[in-house]
Design a protein around this motif. Sequence first.
Motif, PDB file in Angstrom:
ATOM      1  N   MET A  63       0.841  -1.188   0.000  1.00  0.00           N
ATOM      2  CA  MET A  63       0.000   0.000   0.000  1.00  0.00           C
ATOM      3  C   MET A  63       0.886   1.251   0.000  1.00  0.00           C
ATOM      4  O   MET A  63       2.027   1.211   0.467  1.00  0.00           O
ATOM      5  CB  MET A  63      -0.929   0.000   1.218  1.00  0.00           C
ATOM      6  N   TYR A  64       0.337   2.325  -0.535  1.00  0.00           N
ATOM      7  CA  TYR A  64       1.117   3.553  -0.717  1.00  0.00           C
ATOM      8  C   TYR A  64       0.436   4.752  -0.060  1.00  0.00           C
ATOM      9  O   TYR A  64      -0.755   4.974  -0.254  1.00  0.00           O
ATOM     10  CB  TYR A  64       1.319   3.816  -2.217  1.00  0.00           C
ATOM     11  N   LYS A  65       1.238   5.498   0.712  1.00  0.00           N
ATOM     12  CA  LYS A  65       0.747   6.726   1.333  1.00  0.00           C
ATOM     13  C   LYS A  65       0.786   7.835   0.282  1.00  0.00           C
ATOM     14  O   LYS A  65       1.796   7.990  -0.410  1.00  0.00           O
ATOM     15  CB  LYS A  65       1.644   7.134   2.509  1.00  0.00           C
ATOM     16  N   VAL A  89       0.003  12.794   5.512  1.00  0.00           N
ATOM     17  CA  VAL A  89      -0.586  11.708   4.725  1.00  0.00           C
ATOM     18  C   VAL A  89      -2.054  12.052   4.508  1.00  0.00           C
ATOM     19  O   VAL A  89      -2.767  12.361   5.464  1.00  0.00           O
ATOM     20  CB  VAL A  89      -0.472  10.360   5.479  1.00  0.00           C
ATOM     21  N   VAL A 145      -4.180   6.302   2.092  1.00  0.00           N
ATOM     22  CA  VAL A 145      -3.361   5.121   1.776  1.00  0.00           C
ATOM     23  C   VAL A 145      -4.134   4.280   0.762  1.00  0.00           C
ATOM     24  O   VAL A 145      -5.304   3.957   0.980  1.00  0.00           O
ATOM     25  CB  VAL A 145      -3.052   4.303   3.044  1.00  0.00           C
ATOM     26  N   HIS A 163      -1.135   0.869  -5.384  1.00  0.00           N
ATOM     27  CA  HIS A 163      -0.199   1.618  -6.232  1.00  0.00           C
ATOM     28  C   HIS A 163      -0.930   2.393  -7.330  1.00  0.00           C
ATOM     29  O   HIS A 163      -0.676   3.579  -7.546  1.00  0.00           O
ATOM     30  CB  HIS A 163       0.828   0.669  -6.849  1.00  0.00           C
ATOM     31  N   ALA A 207      -3.112   5.266  -5.894  1.00  0.00           N
ATOM     32  CA  ALA A 207      -2.235   6.327  -5.373  1.00  0.00           C
ATOM     33  C   ALA A 207      -1.662   7.155  -6.522  1.00  0.00           C
ATOM     34  O   ALA A 207      -1.667   8.392  -6.470  1.00  0.00           O
ATOM     35  CB  ALA A 207      -1.112   5.726  -4.526  1.00  0.00           C
ATOM     36  N   GLU A 242       4.481   7.296  -1.401  1.00  0.00           N
ATOM     37  CA  GLU A 242       5.583   6.585  -0.752  1.00  0.00           C
ATOM     38  C   GLU A 242       5.068   5.229  -0.284  1.00  0.00           C
ATOM     39  O   GLU A 242       3.967   5.150   0.252  1.00  0.00           O
ATOM     40  CB  GLU A 242       6.011   7.437   0.447  1.00  0.00           C
ATOM     41  N   LYS A 243       5.860   4.187  -0.493  1.00  0.00           N
ATOM     42  CA  LYS A 243       5.455   2.847  -0.058  1.00  0.00           C
ATOM     43  C   LYS A 243       5.322   2.834   1.462  1.00  0.00           C
ATOM     44  O   LYS A 243       6.169   3.381   2.155  1.00  0.00           O
ATOM     45  CB  LYS A 243       6.492   1.814  -0.504  1.00  0.00           C
ATOM     46  N   GLU A 244       4.271   2.210   1.952  1.00  0.00           N
ATOM     47  CA  GLU A 244       3.993   2.191   3.402  1.00  0.00           C
ATOM     48  C   GLU A 244       5.066   1.416   4.171  1.00  0.00           C
ATOM     49  O   GLU A 244       5.569   0.435   3.672  1.00  0.00           O
ATOM     50  CB  GLU A 244       2.635   1.552   3.654  1.00  0.00           C
TER      51      GLU A 244
END
Length: 102
Positions: free
Chosen positions: A23-25, A68, A71, A74, A77, A100-102
């Motif tokens: 997951m990506y922030k 943030v 979330v 990819h 996001a 950014e990758k979690e």
Amino acid sequence: RPDDREDVDLAVKTKPRTKRPPMYKVLLLNDDFTPMEFVVHVLERLFNMTRAQSIEIMLTVHRKGIAVVGVFSHEIAETKVAQVMELARRQQHPLQCTMEKE
Ligand code: TYC
């Protein structure tokens, strides 16, 4: 030792791994020029936040420099970042959004 014992050994030793996608922030960055109202509008419009939630996040970014905003997978996001950057570009605001990758 019978051949099929090897299958048993493998079945015991192989740890089951459930695949959760990374997951990506999505992060919003502060700057000195983008109007507060524009940032609030972007958060309401693209991140389905209430006005109160949008103001809260916008003020966090304003005070702390970054926050943030959500979330996501990819693909989602990337789409959110592109949509924020496109709205900012159209209004000629220097607002920056990244992931950014979690
Ligand atoms: N700092 C900006 C101002 O004072 C407001 C702002 C908030 C800009 C959040 C960007 O991501 C941001 N007008």
